[in-house]
Scaffold this motif. Structure first.
Motif, PDB file in Angstrom:
ATOM      1  N   GLU A  63      16.555  11.235   1.693  1.00 26.74           N
ATOM      2  CA  GLU A  63      15.193  11.018   1.224  1.00 26.74           C
ATOM      3  C   GLU A  63      15.044  11.179  -0.279  1.00 26.74           C
ATOM      4  O   GLU A  63      14.112  10.629  -0.873  1.00 26.74           O
ATOM      5  CB  GLU A  63      14.239  11.968   1.953  1.00 26.74           C
ATOM      6  N   SER A  87      15.219   6.470  -2.273  1.00 26.04           N
ATOM      7  CA  SER A  87      14.564   7.259  -1.246  1.00 26.04           C
ATOM      8  C   SER A  87      14.762   6.638   0.137  1.00 26.04           C
ATOM      9  O   SER A  87      13.973   5.834   0.599  1.00 26.04           O
ATOM     10  CB  SER A  87      13.062   7.396  -1.555  1.00 26.04           C
ATOM     11  N   TYR A  88      15.859   6.993   0.766  1.00 27.22           N
ATOM     12  CA  TYR A  88      16.224   6.606   2.122  1.00 27.22           C
ATOM     13  C   TYR A  88      16.468   5.099   2.265  1.00 27.22           C
ATOM     14  O   TYR A  88      15.720   4.385   2.945  1.00 27.22           O
ATOM     15  CB  TYR A  88      15.162   7.064   3.126  1.00 27.22           C
ATOM     16  N   ARG A 114      13.021   3.110   2.576  1.00 25.85           N
ATOM     17  CA  ARG A 114      12.080   3.413   3.646  1.00 25.85           C
ATOM     18  C   ARG A 114      10.950   4.357   3.240  1.00 25.85           C
ATOM     19  O   ARG A 114       9.787   4.131   3.565  1.00 25.85           O
ATOM     20  CB  ARG A 114      12.832   4.006   4.841  1.00 25.85           C
ATOM     21  N   GLU A 115      11.287   5.424   2.527  1.00 22.06           N
ATOM     22  CA  GLU A 115      10.266   6.428   2.223  1.00 22.06           C
ATOM     23  C   GLU A 115       9.304   5.984   1.124  1.00 22.06           C
ATOM     24  O   GLU A 115       8.315   6.660   0.863  1.00 22.06           O
ATOM     25  CB  GLU A 115      10.934   7.749   1.850  1.00 22.06           C
ATOM     26  N   LYS A 116       9.567   4.856   0.493  1.00 22.03           N
ATOM     27  CA  LYS A 116       8.630   4.302  -0.490  1.00 22.03           C
ATOM     28  C   LYS A 116       7.964   3.030   0.027  1.00 22.03           C
ATOM     29  O   LYS A 116       7.274   2.337  -0.735  1.00 22.03           O
ATOM     30  CB  LYS A 116       9.334   4.043  -1.819  1.00 22.03           C
ATOM     31  N   ASN A 117       8.187   2.692   1.288  1.00 23.06           N
ATOM     32  CA  ASN A 117       7.544   1.536   1.926  1.00 23.06           C
ATOM     33  C   ASN A 117       7.788   0.250   1.154  1.00 23.06           C
ATOM     34  O   ASN A 117       6.865  -0.558   0.959  1.00 23.06           O
ATOM     35  CB  ASN A 117       6.033   1.768   2.072  1.00 23.06           C
ATOM     36  N   GLU A 145       2.861   4.985   9.458  1.00 26.74           N
ATOM     37  CA  GLU A 145       4.146   4.937  10.149  1.00 26.74           C
ATOM     38  C   GLU A 145       4.645   3.501  10.316  1.00 26.74           C
ATOM     39  O   GLU A 145       5.852   3.275  10.482  1.00 26.74           O
ATOM     40  CB  GLU A 145       4.043   5.622  11.511  1.00 26.74           C
ATOM     41  N   ARG A 148       7.057   1.590   7.171  1.00 22.85           N
ATOM     42  CA  ARG A 148       8.372   2.083   6.749  1.00 22.85           C
ATOM     43  C   ARG A 148       9.469   1.082   7.121  1.00 22.85           C
ATOM     44  O   ARG A 148       9.848   0.961   8.284  1.00 22.85           O
ATOM     45  CB  ARG A 148       8.636   3.442   7.378  1.00 22.85           C
TER      46      ARG A 148
END
Length: 339
Positions: A63, A87-88, A114-117, A145, A148
């Motif tokens: 992450e 970030s992921y 993923r964690e920043k969309n 949710e 992501r």
């Protein structure tokens, strides 16, 4: 026979059956250096000018300090080509000859953060960002949710030459789980346009792995607890599902997918994750062909090329993630797809 002897005999019988049914391992030619955190998905970039200098990119999930690591064909990390502080990063793919202007083009790499969309876009092999920090995805979703991203795969339209990217996600609805984004380069730089939302979801597990066959114009994705689904990659061909197949051949999760295309034959190779094997399907008929054991554990992602990559991989290359922070390289002939 007393209870102890019965238990011993039963245990030996189960062990012998397990050994008898275990597929022989096809030993890897190369095991890469380990990444710091948690490997997930590879992508092969073919250096057309010097195939032996081709690069395998592999994601490493964390992450805070995740990365997309570049490996040479000996499995050594190329530090100057690797991207860290991500970030992921989940899945990665490469594309070729993306037009930046009327007169210039570049090969490209996309991966999900993923964690920043968002998804990220870099040029290859100079590894320059083309995205001004990232392209946000699933922006119309109100449920965080469902924003992501996980899987990514390029599609190059053979008629127009345009490149788009399919994106899956960690959680999503039963309709329109995948989004397809067009990549556009103009005077303002590179940006994305949402082309469509597509794809049925069974509601079981999640959808991550995506593979596109540019030759046939088909996109495959893994509805992990249900089946392999296939759709037209070209939006003009419609959003109706072509087929749903293969679920009965998987122990649990349907994971990473790669398409090995020869001159007159093509194969879809799919990770049977909890079985620690791969299932091979005929692209033309969707028929199951065989199961193979490449020695990897809990494989998430894989990639393949049938193009010769020098003396080390003269018959093409298959790359698979291994759940010990590394990737396995196999000369493609060892998979015996054409036999």
């Amino acid at each position: 026979m007393n209870k102890l002897k019965v238990n011993i005999v039963f245990g030996i019988t189960v062990l012998l059956l397990a050994c008898a049914t275990k597929l022989p391992e096809i030993v890897a030619d190369v095991v890469t250096e380990k990444t710091p955190h948690d490997t997930d998905d590879p992508a092969i970039w073919i250096n057309n000018n010097n195939p032996e200098a081709s690069i395998v990119f592999g994601t490493d999930k964390d992450e805070v300090n995740g990365g997309v690591y570049a490996f040479d064909l000996d499995g050594k990390i190329i530090k100057e080509k690797s991207i860290t502080n991500i970030s992921y990063p989940n899945n990665v793919d490469v594309g070729y000859n993306f037009a930046l202007t009327d007169s210039t083009s570049t090969d490209i790499m996309v991966f999900s953060e993923r964690e920043k969309n968002q998804i990220r876009l870099f040029s290859v092999p100079d590894m320059k960002p083309l995205d001004n920090g990232g392209f946000k995805v699933f922006t119309d979703e109100t449920d965080l949710e469902m924003k992501r991203p996980m899987g990514v795969s390029f599609y190059k339209n053979p008629e127009t030459g345009g490149i788009s990217v399919f994106v899956s996600r960690k959680f999503g609805p039963t309709q329109g789980y995948l989004y397809q984004y067009e990549l556009v380069s103009d005077s303002l730089g590179v940006h994305t346009n949402l082309l469509r939302k597509l794809g049925v979801f069974s509601g079981n597990k999640e959808i991550e792995a995506i593979a596109v066959d540019d030759e046939t114009g088909v996109v495959y994705y893994a509805d992990e607890g249900h089946c392999i689904r296939k759709y037209h990659a070209d939006p003009s061909k419609g959003d109706k599902e072509i087929y749903c197949f293969g679920g009965e051949y998987f122990r649990d999760d349907i994971e990473g997918m790669a398409i090995a295309r020869y001159q007159d034959k093509a194969f879809l190779i799919v990770s049977n994750q909890q079985q620690h094997t791969f299932n091979v399907f005929d692209v033309d008929t969707n028929a199951f062909i065989k199961e193979i054991n490449l020695g990897t554990l809990e494989t998430d992602g894989c990639d393949v090329t049938t193009i010769a990559l020098g003396v080390k991989f003269p018959n093409g290359l298959f790359v698979s993630m291994n759940d010990e922070k590394d990737f396995f390289f196999h000369d493609l002939s060892k998979l015996k797809l054409l036999e």
